[in-house]
Design an enzyme around this catalytic site. Structure first.
Site, PDB file in Angstrom:
ATOM      1  N   THR A 187      32.197  14.111 -26.869  1.00 20.63           N
ATOM      2  CA  THR A 187      31.587  15.455 -26.769  1.00 20.63           C
ATOM      3  C   THR A 187      32.150  16.216 -25.584  1.00 20.63           C
ATOM      4  OG1 THR A 187      29.580  14.515 -27.726  1.00 20.63           O
ATOM      5  CG2 THR A 187      29.387  16.701 -26.715  1.00 20.63           C
ATOM      6  N   ASP A 192      28.039  15.723 -18.980  1.00 24.12           N
ATOM      7  CA  ASP A 192      28.368  14.450 -19.612  1.00 24.12           C
ATOM      8  C   ASP A 192      27.621  14.309 -20.932  1.00 24.12           C
ATOM      9  OD1 ASP A 192      28.541  11.016 -18.239  1.00 24.12           O
ATOM     10  OD2 ASP A 192      29.333  11.930 -20.083  1.00 24.12           O
ATOM     11  N   GLU A 239      30.009   7.166 -14.410  1.00 23.10           N
ATOM     12  CA  GLU A 239      29.204   8.320 -14.846  1.00 23.10           C
ATOM     13  C   GLU A 239      27.956   8.451 -13.986  1.00 23.10           C
ATOM     14  OE1 GLU A 239      28.587   7.309 -18.910  1.00 23.10           O
ATOM     15  OE2 GLU A 239      30.231   8.566 -19.614  1.00 23.10           O
TER      16      GLU A 239
HETATM   17  O1  DER Z   1      29.528   6.256 -22.793  1.00 26.09           O
HETATM   18  C1  DER Z   1      28.952   7.283 -22.412  1.00 26.09           C
HETATM   19  O2  DER Z   1      28.031   7.287 -21.563  1.00 26.09           O
HETATM   20  C2  DER Z   1      29.316   8.574 -23.111  1.00 26.09           C
HETATM   21  O3  DER Z   1      28.946   9.670 -22.314  1.00 26.09           O
HETATM   22  C3  DER Z   1      28.561   8.547 -24.397  1.00 26.09           C
HETATM   23  O4  DER Z   1      27.230   8.302 -24.093  1.00 26.09           O
HETATM   24  C4  DER Z   1      28.664   9.831 -25.181  1.00 26.09           C
HETATM   25  O5  DER Z   1      29.733   9.677 -26.025  1.00 26.09           O
HETATM   26  P1  DER Z   1      29.971  10.712 -27.231  1.00 26.09           P
HETATM   27  O6  DER Z   1      29.985  12.077 -26.584  1.00 26.09           O
HETATM   28  O7  DER Z   1      31.295  10.306 -27.769  1.00 26.09           O
HETATM   29  O8  DER Z   1      28.834  10.527 -28.190  1.00 26.09           O
END
Ligand code: DER
Length: 234
Positions: free
Chosen positions: A33, A84, A106
């Protein structure tokens, strides 16, 4: 697809509403995303002077391949806004993160930010963590301790996991190895009544580096819907 469209509208809206030309340092999350968030940043010339802090090798590539200014959290321990993704988000904005095995960096970059913004497609909305995302809470562990952590998860917590699994790699023999050289254990508890408490309990187990429960951190979350609208939770 509807999911990709949802990711895109959420990411674009979040960038437009949370990043301005007077920001100096922005944290960039990991996953699919957040790719759209960087895409939107690249469309806005007035955001090109900002320093961008990564949360993984993938995130670092997004920044450098976009030609944006890469900074390190060591140089910039204070971040204006971090954007994020998330694997699942409840109405209190608690989230399961770590589907991409990046949750340690993160967490560092999210906690260092004055404002933490989450972006996701509609599938991530949840009434209770552990009901939509059923692959387990990702827990980054020091490799030599993964067995003892597994045992502790099954015996020392106030809630019993339904399963605990060492995350195995797909295109590499053996376990997934994180950007920090560690393993990931996925522990599924079913619906989690108190994610904050559970996260604290797991964090205290010897051998655990970080837990993919981001509680009481995000200020706002953007969910892209199938019809292209954006649902905002705060
Ligand atoms: O791994 C992580 O924490 C990513 O931020 C995940 O939670 C989100 O991944 P996506 O945007 O591909 O669904």
């Amino acid at each position: 697809s509807a999911v990709e469209k949802g990711k895109k509208v959420a990411a674009y809206r979040a960038v437009d509403e949370n990043i301005t030309a007077d920001h100096k340092v922005i944290g960039i999350g990991s996953g699919s995303t957040v790719v759209y968030a960087v895409e939107r940043i690249l469309q806005r010339k007035e955001l090109q002077h900002i320093v961008y802090i990564p949360t993984s090798f993938q995130s670092r590539l997004l920044i450098t391949e976009g030609g944006l200014t890469l900074g390190s959290i060591e140089q910039f321990p204070e971040i204006d806004v971090t954007i994020d993704g998330a694997d699942e988000v409840d109405s209190q904005l608690n989230a399961i993160k770590g589907g991409g095995a990046c949750q340690f960096q993160e967490m560092v970059v999210a906690k260092a930010a004055k404002k933490f913004v989450m972006i996701a497609d509609y599938r991530k909305k949840s009434k209770s963590l552990g009901t939509e995302w059923v692959k387990g809470v990702p827990i980054e562990v020091v490799p030599l301790a993964y067995k003892v952590v597994m045992q502790a998860l099954n015996s020392q917590l106030s809630v019993k996991p339904q399963f605990t699994k060492l995350r195995m790699a797909v295109q590499k023999a053996g376990p997934v190895v994180t950007d920090n050289g560690n393993f990931v254990i996925d522990a599924h508890f079913g619906p989690i009544a108190d994610p904050y408490k559970l996260g604290q309990e797991i964090k205290l187990l010897t051998g655990v580096l970080e837990v993919g429960l981001f509680c009481r951190m995000a200020e706002i979350a953007y969910f892209g819907e199938e019809d292209g609208s954006v649902d905002i939770w705060k």
